[in-house]
Design a protein around this motif. Structure first.
Motif, PDB file in Angstrom:
ATOM      1  N   VAL A   1     -21.588 -53.059  32.260  1.00  0.00           N
ATOM      2  CA  VAL A   1     -20.994 -52.054  31.559  1.00  0.00           C
ATOM      3  C   VAL A   1     -19.624 -51.704  31.586  1.00  0.00           C
ATOM      4  CG1 VAL A   1     -23.255 -51.423  30.916  1.00  0.00           C
ATOM      5  CG2 VAL A   1     -22.057 -50.373  32.870  1.00  0.00           C
ATOM      6  N   TRP A   2     -18.621 -52.375  32.694  1.00  0.00           N
ATOM      7  CA  TRP A   2     -17.424 -51.951  33.010  1.00  0.00           C
ATOM      8  C   TRP A   2     -16.449 -51.560  31.899  1.00  0.00           C
ATOM      9  CZ3 TRP A   2     -13.456 -54.900  31.213  1.00  0.00           C
ATOM     10  CH2 TRP A   2     -13.563 -56.189  30.794  1.00  0.00           C
ATOM     11  N   TRP A   3     -16.745 -52.432  30.964  1.00  0.00           N
ATOM     12  CA  TRP A   3     -15.823 -52.168  29.750  1.00  0.00           C
ATOM     13  C   TRP A   3     -15.911 -51.113  28.960  1.00  0.00           C
ATOM     14  CZ3 TRP A   3     -18.765 -51.298  25.363  1.00  0.00           C
ATOM     15  CH2 TRP A   3     -20.300 -51.753  25.749  1.00  0.00           C
ATOM     16  N   LEU A   4     -17.088 -50.121  29.224  1.00  0.00           N
ATOM     17  CA  LEU A   4     -16.992 -48.841  28.550  1.00  0.00           C
ATOM     18  C   LEU A   4     -15.845 -48.014  29.098  1.00  0.00           C
ATOM     19  CD1 LEU A   4     -20.762 -48.376  28.814  1.00  0.00           C
ATOM     20  CD2 LEU A   4     -19.297 -48.618  26.553  1.00  0.00           C
ATOM     21  N   GLN A   5     -15.313 -48.065  30.114  1.00  0.00           N
ATOM     22  CA  GLN A   5     -14.313 -47.075  30.667  1.00  0.00           C
ATOM     23  C   GLN A   5     -13.214 -47.737  30.435  1.00  0.00           C
ATOM     24  OE1 GLN A   5     -14.424 -46.817  34.948  1.00  0.00           O
ATOM     25  NE2 GLN A   5     -15.304 -48.716  35.463  1.00  0.00           N
TER      26      GLN A   5
END
Length: 286
Positions: A200-204
């Protein structure tokens, strides 16, 4: 293009670069550079040998956040895009010209921190190439928030309401991605029974400060930190933020995560383009 330039000049001369805002910019110049000097002096008193790198990164992060916070107020100077604008301008000219004027004014605020940012470059603590890259990315991010603010000005019309909507959007852009990442990481970790923030790194990624920090080229050289000769990267706030961000792209215990800023910047630019398109559709011709 001629119509856009005409509207932009009208906005800058008639609304943005007037007496009250010039006074605000003068106070801004003194406060921002004064705090930067005090920060640098504080590091010197503590015996730091990396004051230039630390000051450049810390001041740039602070200036970016403060500049973004000023942009909604700049965009709300007029209660509507069409009031007092040149009669020959099209709807697209009005929206893009207003955007250009607000972006230019925001970039001026960014440039007023030049003395404090230029000193580490002149000392050789920060490379010219690195400074150009980071400041350019910061200016682009100011443009993103300018586009969003102009959209709200076109949609809502009234200065106070559009400014409030723009500030709420800015808050979501600054706080939303990290908060979404933290919540998603907890849920994923619970489901996988192990740390899997790499899913879920892309959320930030869209968060402006994270984009700028991760886009900054890594500094070279060594320094004495806590009595130990080590890489100057340890003293650089931008590098510290960027490394922590990239680490979220790999599984816990691994290293070597790839850059995140291209994805975040692409999202922000797409958001800005959509905001300008919507503003051009909603603006009313005089």
């Amino acid at each position: 293009m001629r119509g856009i330039g005409m509207v932009a000049r009208h906005e800058l001369r008639g609304r943005l670069l007037t007496g009250p805002w010039l006074a605000v910019m003068a106070v801004w110049f003194v406060v921002v550079n004064g705090l930067g000097v005090l920060y640098r002096l504080g590091l010197a008193v503590l015996g730091s040998t990396t004051g230039g790198v630390s000051t450049f990164g810390a001041v740039l992060v602070a200036v970016l956040v403060l500049t973004l916070a000023m942009v909604p107020a700049l965009a709300a100077q007029a209660t509507s895009l069409e009031r007092g604008t040149p009669a020959r301008a099209t709807a697209a000219d009005l929206a893009l010209g207003r955007f250009a004027a607000v972006w230019a004014a925001g970039t001026i605020l960014l440039a007023l921190a030049f003395p404090c940012l230029a000193l580490p470059v002149l000392e050789g603590a920060v490379g010219i190439g690195r400074a150009v890259v980071v400041i350019t990315v910061a200016a682009v991010l100011v443009g993103v928030v300018s586009a969003i603010s102009v959209m709200w000005s076109a949609v809502l019309g009234r200065a106070a309401v559009s400014a409030l909507a723009a500030y709420l959007s800015l808050f979501v852009l600054l706080a939303g991605p990290p908060a979404a990442f933290q919540v998603a990481a907890v849920l994923v970790d619970a489901a996988a029974s192990e740390r899997r923030a790499d899913l879920v790194w892309w959320l930030q990624a869209p968060q402006p400060v994270l984009v700028m920090a991760d886009a900054a080229p890594r500094p070279d050289g060594t320094a004495v930190i806590d009595g130990t000769v080590t890489s100057v990267e340890r003293a650089d706030p931008l590098t510290t933020i960027g490394k922590q961000l990239r680490q979220t792209r790999v599984r816990d215990g691994d290293s070597g995560g790839g850059p995140v800023w291209p994805y975040g910047l692409a999202f922000d630019l797409a958001l800005a383009a959509g905001a300008l398109w919507f503003a051009a559709r909603r603006v009313r011709l005089p």
